[in-house]
Design a protein around this motif. Structure first.
Motif, short mmCIF file in Angstrom:
data_model
loop_
_atom_site.label_atom_id
_atom_site.label_comp_id
_atom_site.label_asym_id
_atom_site.label_seq_id
_atom_site.Cartn_x
_atom_site.Cartn_y
_atom_site.Cartn_z
N TYR A 168 0.85 -1.19 0.00
CA TYR A 168 0.00 0.00 0.00
C TYR A 168 0.89 1.24 0.00
O TYR A 168 1.85 1.34 0.77
CB TYR A 168 -0.87 0.05 1.25
CG TYR A 168 -2.03 -0.90 1.27
CD1 TYR A 168 -2.69 -1.28 0.11
CD2 TYR A 168 -2.50 -1.40 2.48
CE1 TYR A 168 -3.78 -2.14 0.15
CE2 TYR A 168 -3.59 -2.25 2.53
CZ TYR A 168 -4.22 -2.62 1.36
OH TYR A 168 -5.30 -3.46 1.41
N ARG A 170 1.48 5.46 0.16
CA ARG A 170 0.98 6.74 0.69
C ARG A 170 1.02 7.77 -0.44
O ARG A 170 1.97 8.53 -0.58
CB ARG A 170 1.89 7.18 1.85
CG ARG A 170 1.34 8.34 2.68
CD ARG A 170 2.35 8.76 3.73
NE ARG A 170 2.55 7.79 4.77
CZ ARG A 170 1.79 7.69 5.87
NH1 ARG A 170 0.81 8.54 6.07
NH2 ARG A 170 2.03 6.77 6.76
N VAL A 209 -6.39 3.40 5.46
CA VAL A 209 -5.79 2.38 4.59
C VAL A 209 -6.06 0.98 5.12
O VAL A 209 -6.31 0.05 4.35
CB VAL A 209 -4.27 2.65 4.44
CG1 VAL A 209 -3.59 1.48 3.75
CG2 VAL A 209 -4.05 3.95 3.68
N VAL A 222 0.58 1.41 5.51
CA VAL A 222 0.79 2.22 4.30
C VAL A 222 2.23 2.77 4.32
O VAL A 222 2.73 3.16 5.37
CB VAL A 222 -0.26 3.34 4.21
CG1 VAL A 222 -0.22 4.30 5.37
CG2 VAL A 222 -0.17 4.09 2.89
#
Ligand SMILES: C[S@@+](CC[C@H](N)C(=O)[O-])C[C@H]1O[C@@H](n2cnc3c(N)ncnc32)[C@H](O)[C@@H]1O
Length: 280
Positions: A168, A170, A209, A222
């Protein structure tokens, strides 16, 4: 990064065991019973459309014929199936027994073979230097010790081998000021996605997230590019790419009329996942 989320591996296993495949199963599972032929056909259409338009270039399914491939966190097995279909000698592991079962069902449905095992990415049951290609899509940000899991991926990869791992990311929309605007827009548009209804009210980016794969998901970390690069410091980094702009969070009318070129642009600039193309 590791201190943000503390649930243990048993909690993570229990969550994914209820929901093999995560967020997509939340949506597809509403339409079709998970593991039925209708489910596999529908899922295949979604994955194909997404991947062919946006990310297939980085997966290179057809370049591993005869090679030993490990898919870490295979979920419901779509990637295992694609690598196996193209002649790869595939091993898939997943923490959750239901994911192992679902992957085997999917392989049976497509009349393909692969070795699917229940295992933890943080303690891979393979000797050093076993695989030509280690693949992990959307998994290692869900495990308690991501650093340990990345080191395991490195350990089982042959010297000179390729790893492709996504985490994931940012992105700009999740930077401190923009995040509040992102949430405000989501609230104004009444944007809600099945199983993640509380995202627009999340108190932090981390909380937001974590819910990408469901409101009760125990862990979803994240990473900025810099943070992720530290995780992969043992590897040689060949390239990184952003993918998966979360189009499903947009209202239906906007989604339907968005031209492909715009979606591609958003995918490459505001993607929620960062892919690391790595060598040992
Ligand atoms: C979002 S799904 C991704 C599935 C698949 N890779 C895909 O892209 O479709 C996350 C998967 O990671 C698995 N997982 C989470 N932590 C794991 C761990 N420590 N070891 C192995 N699998 C893990 C979960 O069981 C789940 O099947």
């Amino acid at each position: 990064m590791e201190s943000r989320n503390k649930p243990d591996i048993a909690t993570v296993r229990a969550y994914w065991n209820r929901l093999p495949g995560g967020g997509c199963v939340l949506e597809v599972g509403k339409k079709f019973e998970v593991g039925t032929p209708e489910f596999f056909v529908y899922y295949d259409q979604i994955k194909k459309t997404d991947n062919e338009l946006f990310v297939s270039g980085i997966f290179n399914f057809d370049q591993y014929s005869g090679q030993k491939i490990l898919d870490i966190g295979c979920g419901y097995g779509w990637f295992v199936k694609e690598f196996a279909k193209n002649g790869g000698v595939v091993t898939g592991i997943d923490l959750s027994p239901s994911a192992v079962e679902l992957t085997n069902k999917m392989l049976n449905y497509h009349r393909l073979a692969a070795d699917i095992q229940e295992a933890n990415a943080e303690q891979l049951p393979f000797t050093d230097d076993t695989f030509d290609f280690v693949f992990s899509n959307g998994v290692l940000h869900h495990t308690p010790d991501t650093h340990q899991a990345v080191n395991e991926a490195w350990r089982v990869l042959k010297p000179g081998g390729r790893a492709l791992i996504s985490l994931y990311y940012r992105n700009v929309l999740l930077q401190p000021l923009m995040f509040r605007i992102t949430q405000m827009v989501m609230r104004l548009l009444g944007m809600k996605v099945i199983g993640r209804e509380n995202m627009a009210k999340s108190a932090s980016v981390e909380e937001f997230v974590r819910q990408y794969d469901g409101s009760d998901n125990p862990i979803g970390k994240v990473y900025s590019k810099k943070e992720a690069l530290q995780l992969f410091s043992k590897f040689k980094i060949v390239k990184t790419e952003l993918h998966y702009f979360p189009k499903r969070f947009l209202p239906e009318a906007v989604r339907r009329h968005m031209p492909i070129w715009l979606h591609k642009m958003l995918d490459n600039n505001l993607g929620t996942m960062i892919y690391f193309d790595l060598r040992k």
